[in-house]
Write an enzyme that holds these catalytic residues in place. Structure first.
Site, PDB file in Angstrom:
ATOM      1  CG  PHE A 169      -0.223   0.106   2.537  1.00  0.00           C
ATOM      2  CD1 PHE A 169       0.251   1.319   3.017  1.00  0.00           C
ATOM      3  CD2 PHE A 169      -0.029  -1.021   3.323  1.00  0.00           C
ATOM      4  CE1 PHE A 169       0.912   1.405   4.238  1.00  0.00           C
ATOM      5  CE2 PHE A 169       0.635  -0.953   4.539  1.00  0.00           C
ATOM      6  CZ  PHE A 169       1.107   0.271   5.004  1.00  0.00           C
ATOM      7  CG  HIS A 330       5.647  -7.826   9.525  1.00  0.00           C
ATOM      8  ND1 HIS A 330       4.861  -8.729  10.205  1.00  0.00           N
ATOM      9  CD2 HIS A 330       5.365  -8.005   8.209  1.00  0.00           C
ATOM     10  CE1 HIS A 330       4.136  -9.420   9.338  1.00  0.00           C
ATOM     11  NE2 HIS A 330       4.416  -9.002   8.116  1.00  0.00           N
TER      12      HIS A 330
END
Length: 402
Positions: A169, A330
């Site tokens: 993204f 993460h």
């Protein structure tokens, strides 16, 4: 933190039985030293668990690194505040004859989508001028490593500066002080995937006849040329991923500057891998640390932990926690597979989750709905001993590839 046997430690308060069993299988490999560390966002992966830190002595399992070599994050803190961005949106709306009082961020999203190719397999039409020095650098590094990336992926040069699909993204976000950050997630694109798959196959062939707990735990050892060939090409792909993010970030900076009408003055730039391998010293041994869905959280190291497309993301500093092998999560980590998410959630639920965020309204992103992921607030609470939160970011523009 929970200790599971002698070779597995776990920071995830949300851990399904399948993920736990997968990690336990990987922990039985004889070269694990001293243990695998499961991060708070751990979930099922190919061969090895996503959200795991795998230290190995004189051996590497290519599937434990994964097929998106060097995937990671980049962020830039600009000098702009959110009010300045909305003023620019209002000017853009008036220039286009619009009537909305506060304008719209849609022109900014559309400009980003024009500047950065989105989606699986999508390339730049040509290697643009800004990317040329980076492509030349990568070509020289490939020559030094003794391999031709074109063997794995024709057109790898034109994919530099492209996003990809899935959970990759680009976002415009705002922190707790109202400051505007530019934020993106991507990796080594098609060439990294092909390099990874080729070496996974080499490892399987090398381990043919062995009774492995999982075929994707096949490994290469330091006393073979195949091992060092993998290391050279892995490092090249990791650098490709870094430069890919840098190229996209430069384009994102330019589009933001054009939208606001003022050059971006970068206050801070951060980049970090979360699918990669490095040689590091832990517990008295030099080991190969494969972080498959984890970031380096050495003391003071800046890192980026995204949530899903409709939730908060975080700028963090590592605490250097030894048992975690100086690592942290993460991201939020999937709670639903892509297939299950598409069967469970509706387009209307996606719209509700994205209220207040400018995004391309399509059911193509249904498998990325925030509810398909773990609660990132729980993940960050589990990570309290691993990282310190410096900034909390909220999206106002989201760009994804289909």
């Amino acid at each position: 933190m929970e200790k599971i046997g002698q070779r597995l430690v776990n920071w995830a308060s949300i851990l399904d039985p399948g993920t736990r069993e997968q990690a336990e299988r990987a922990a039985t490999m004889p070269f694990i030293h001293p243990h695998i560390a499961l991060m708070p966002d751990a979930h099922l992966g190919r061969g090895a668990t996503v959200g795991s830190v795998i230290p190995t002595l004189r051996a590497i399992m290519p599937a434990a690194v994964g097929v998106d070599i060097g995937c990671g994050m980049a962020a830039v803190r600009t000098q702009f505040d959110v009010e300045g961005l909305w003023h620019a949106a209002e000017r853009s709306c008036h220039a286009g004859g619009g009537t909305q009082r506060k304008g719209s961020l849609a022109p900014l999203r559309e400009a980003i989508e024009r500047a950065i190719p989105l989606g699986a397999g999508h390339h730049n039409r040509k290697v643009v001028a800004t990317a040329e020095p980076r492509v030349e650098e990568l070509a020289e590094l490939a020559d030094e490593a003794g391999f031709d990336p074109t063997r794995d992926k024709k057109g790898w040069e034109a994919q530099l500066g492209t996003l990809g699909s899935g959970n990759h993204f680009i976002e415009v976000t705002v922190d707790e002080a109202g400051r505007v950050w530019l934020f993106l997630h991507s990796g080594s694109r098609g060439v990294g995937n092909k390099i990874a798959q080729r070496h996974i196959a080499v490892a399987r062939e090398a381990c043919a006849g062995q009774d492995l707990p999982d075929a994707d735990l096949a490994y290469l050892t330091e006393d073979t040329e195949e091992f060092w060939t993998y290391i050279r090409e892995l490092r090249w792909a990791q650098h490709y991923a870094l430069l890919n993010r840098e190229e996209m970030m430069d384009r994102l900076v330019r589009q933001t500057a054009e939208f606001v009408g003022t050059d971006v003055v970068e206050q801070e730039r951060i980049s970090c891998h979360h699918n990669y391998t490095e040689s590091e010293e832990h517990f008295g041994e030099q080991v190969w640390v494969s972080r498959k869905g984890a970031i380096d959280a050495a003391t003071g190291r800046a890192g980026l932990i995204p949530g899903s497309m409709g939730t908060a993301s975080y700028v963090v500093a590592g605490k250097g926690e030894p048992t975690s092998l100086h690592s942290s999560p993460h991201g939020a980590g999937r709670a639903y597979s892509r297939t299950k998410a598409r069967k469970t959630f509706t387009h209307e639920q996606l719209r509700e989750a994205m209220v207040g965020i400018e995004f391309r309204d399509t059911d193509a992103f249904l498998d990325e709905i925030p509810a398909a992921y773990k609660d990132v607030d729980v993940v960050m609470a589990d990570a309290a001993d691993l990282v310190e939160i410096r900034h909390t970011l909220r999206q106002i523009v989201n760009v994804k590839g289909t």
